[in-house]
Design an enzyme around this catalytic site. Structure first.
Site, PDB file in Angstrom:
ATOM      1  N   ASN A   1     -39.962  19.534 -33.099  1.00 47.88           N
ATOM      2  CA  ASN A   1     -39.446  20.758 -32.483  1.00 47.88           C
ATOM      3  C   ASN A   1     -40.173  21.998 -32.993  1.00 47.88           C
ATOM      4  O   ASN A   1     -40.541  22.889 -32.214  1.00 47.88           O
ATOM      5  CB  ASN A   1     -37.951  20.901 -32.763  1.00 47.88           C
ATOM      6  CG  ASN A   1     -37.093  20.081 -31.807  1.00 47.88           C
ATOM      7  OD1 ASN A   1     -37.514  19.763 -30.705  1.00 47.88           O
ATOM      8  ND2 ASN A   1     -35.899  19.733 -32.239  1.00 47.88           N
TER       9      ASN A   1
ATOM     10  N   ASP B   1     -37.224  17.305 -26.510  1.00 44.27           N
ATOM     11  CA  ASP B   1     -36.415  16.615 -25.504  1.00 44.27           C
ATOM     12  C   ASP B   1     -37.189  15.460 -24.869  1.00 44.27           C
ATOM     13  O   ASP B   1     -36.632  14.383 -24.622  1.00 44.27           O
ATOM     14  CB  ASP B   1     -35.981  17.590 -24.410  1.00 44.27           C
ATOM     15  CG  ASP B   1     -34.937  18.587 -24.893  1.00 44.27           C
ATOM     16  OD1 ASP B   1     -34.383  18.387 -25.994  1.00 44.27           O
ATOM     17  OD2 ASP B   1     -34.693  19.572 -24.170  1.00 44.27           O
TER      18      ASP B   1
ATOM     19  N   GLU C   1     -31.180  13.346 -32.464  1.00 47.06           N
ATOM     20  CA  GLU C   1     -32.265  12.372 -32.316  1.00 47.06           C
ATOM     21  C   GLU C   1     -31.820  10.977 -32.727  1.00 47.06           C
ATOM     22  O   GLU C   1     -32.638  10.130 -33.095  1.00 47.06           O
ATOM     23  CB  GLU C   1     -33.469  12.810 -33.141  1.00 47.06           C
ATOM     24  CG  GLU C   1     -33.271  12.821 -34.653  1.00 47.06           C
ATOM     25  CD  GLU C   1     -32.680  14.100 -35.198  1.00 47.06           C
ATOM     26  OE1 GLU C   1     -32.842  14.347 -36.408  1.00 47.06           O
ATOM     27  OE2 GLU C   1     -32.048  14.861 -34.424  1.00 47.06           O
TER      28      GLU C   1
ATOM     29  N   HIS D   1     -38.910  22.860 -28.319  1.00 45.86           N
ATOM     30  CA  HIS D   1     -37.749  22.031 -28.026  1.00 45.86           C
ATOM     31  C   HIS D   1     -37.905  21.213 -26.741  1.00 45.86           C
ATOM     32  O   HIS D   1     -37.325  20.135 -26.618  1.00 45.86           O
ATOM     33  CB  HIS D   1     -36.499  22.909 -27.940  1.00 45.86           C
ATOM     34  CG  HIS D   1     -36.017  23.380 -29.285  1.00 45.86           C
ATOM     35  ND1 HIS D   1     -36.543  24.491 -29.902  1.00 45.86           N
ATOM     36  CD2 HIS D   1     -35.090  22.878 -30.125  1.00 45.86           C
ATOM     37  CE1 HIS D   1     -35.943  24.672 -31.068  1.00 45.86           C
ATOM     38  NE2 HIS D   1     -35.049  23.703 -31.234  1.00 45.86           N
TER      39      HIS D   1
END
Length: 273
Positions: free
Chosen positions: A133, A142, A168, A138
């Protein structure tokens, strides 16, 4: 019989097209019978002649059929749509929106329905995910979560339910799967993630996973099982990541990872269990 019919009309629970048809037919029939009964009583009370009676009854039945059918169908379809919306809401409440996998709630419900004497829980965590991240953003994070979820489903879905339980972190709930096959599948999945870069917007991102495994013992609750798997995952993290650990013995399933890895067979995994 009469009570069942009235209950069907005023407490309708319509879950499919067949029940909708039955509801419309029932409501229409009741309306026609009631209207005709009133009209018959009225015509016989103020009797003029039989042609007038039959004409009045025909008009009453026709009007009621024309009104009751469409109105009851509209009400019935509203019940059916409400039921479908309820099912959709319940399904969404059990589904992780990012990956499309079952969520933590669905995992707990599946565990409650499974055979407790043959239950294994695997918790999988993406190693150093915060770094992904921080480095790539981000959206890239994802994409990594989705990719790992897809790989886990493809590699381990045959053993049981794969879920995303938060962040996660993923879980596999397996009931009655052969332990040797499960161990081999976990090792293969870990190696696949390690050797498969995830391409995001032309950029290849490499990640690894750590996993903790626990099996039920007699009288053990799901919370206890989850806690044991979580402890095993913590051991995998603290001992170097990119590995699978078994709880409560906390035995390495697949050695140290990387070039120094000493592969352990599935039979060794069983002995450690």
């Amino acid at each position: 019989m009469r009570l069942n019919l009235i209950t069907r009309i005023f407490r309708a629970s319509i879950t499919n097209e067949r029940e909708l048809y039955i509801y419309v037919a029932s409501v229409t029939a009741v309306c026609v019978v009631v209207a005709l009964a009133v009209d018959v009583a009225n015509q016989l009370t103020f009797f003029i002649d039989w042609p007038s009676c039959f004409r009045s009854w025909t008009i009453t039945a026709t009007l009621v059929l024309c009104l009751a059918g469409p109105i009851s169908r509209t009400i019935g379809k509203a019940h059916l749509e409400l039921y479908r919306a309820k099912l959709l809401a319940e399904d969404l409440s059990r589904t992780d929106q990012l990956t499309g996998l079952p969520n933590r709630r669905a995992l707990i419900e599946a565990a409650s329905a499974a055979r407790p004497e043959a239950l294994a829980l695997v918790i999988v965590d993406i190693d150093r995910f915060k770094r992904v991240n921080d480095t790539h953003g981000h959206l890239a994070g994802d994409a990594v979560i989705r990719a790992v979820g897809q790989m886990m489903t493809a590699d381990l879905g045959a053993f049981g339910q794969v879920s995303r339980v938060g962040g996660e972190e993923f879980a596999l709930l397996s009931s009655g799967a052969p332990a040797e096959a499960l161990a081999a599948g976990l090792i293969a999945f870990r190696e696949r993630v390690q050797s498969t870069p995830i391409v995001i917007g032309g950029l290849a991102v490499s990640v690894t996973i750590s996993a903790g495994v626990a099996v039920t013992s007699e009288g053990e609750t799901f919370d206890k099982l989850f806690s044991e798997a979580d402890r095993a995952l913590y051991a995998a993290k603290t001992s170097g990541r990119n590995r699978v650990r078994f709880s409560p013995a906390i035995q390495d399933v697949d050695g140290r990872g990387g070039d120094e890895r000493e592969e352990v067979s599935a039979s060794s995994f069983l002995r450690s269990a």
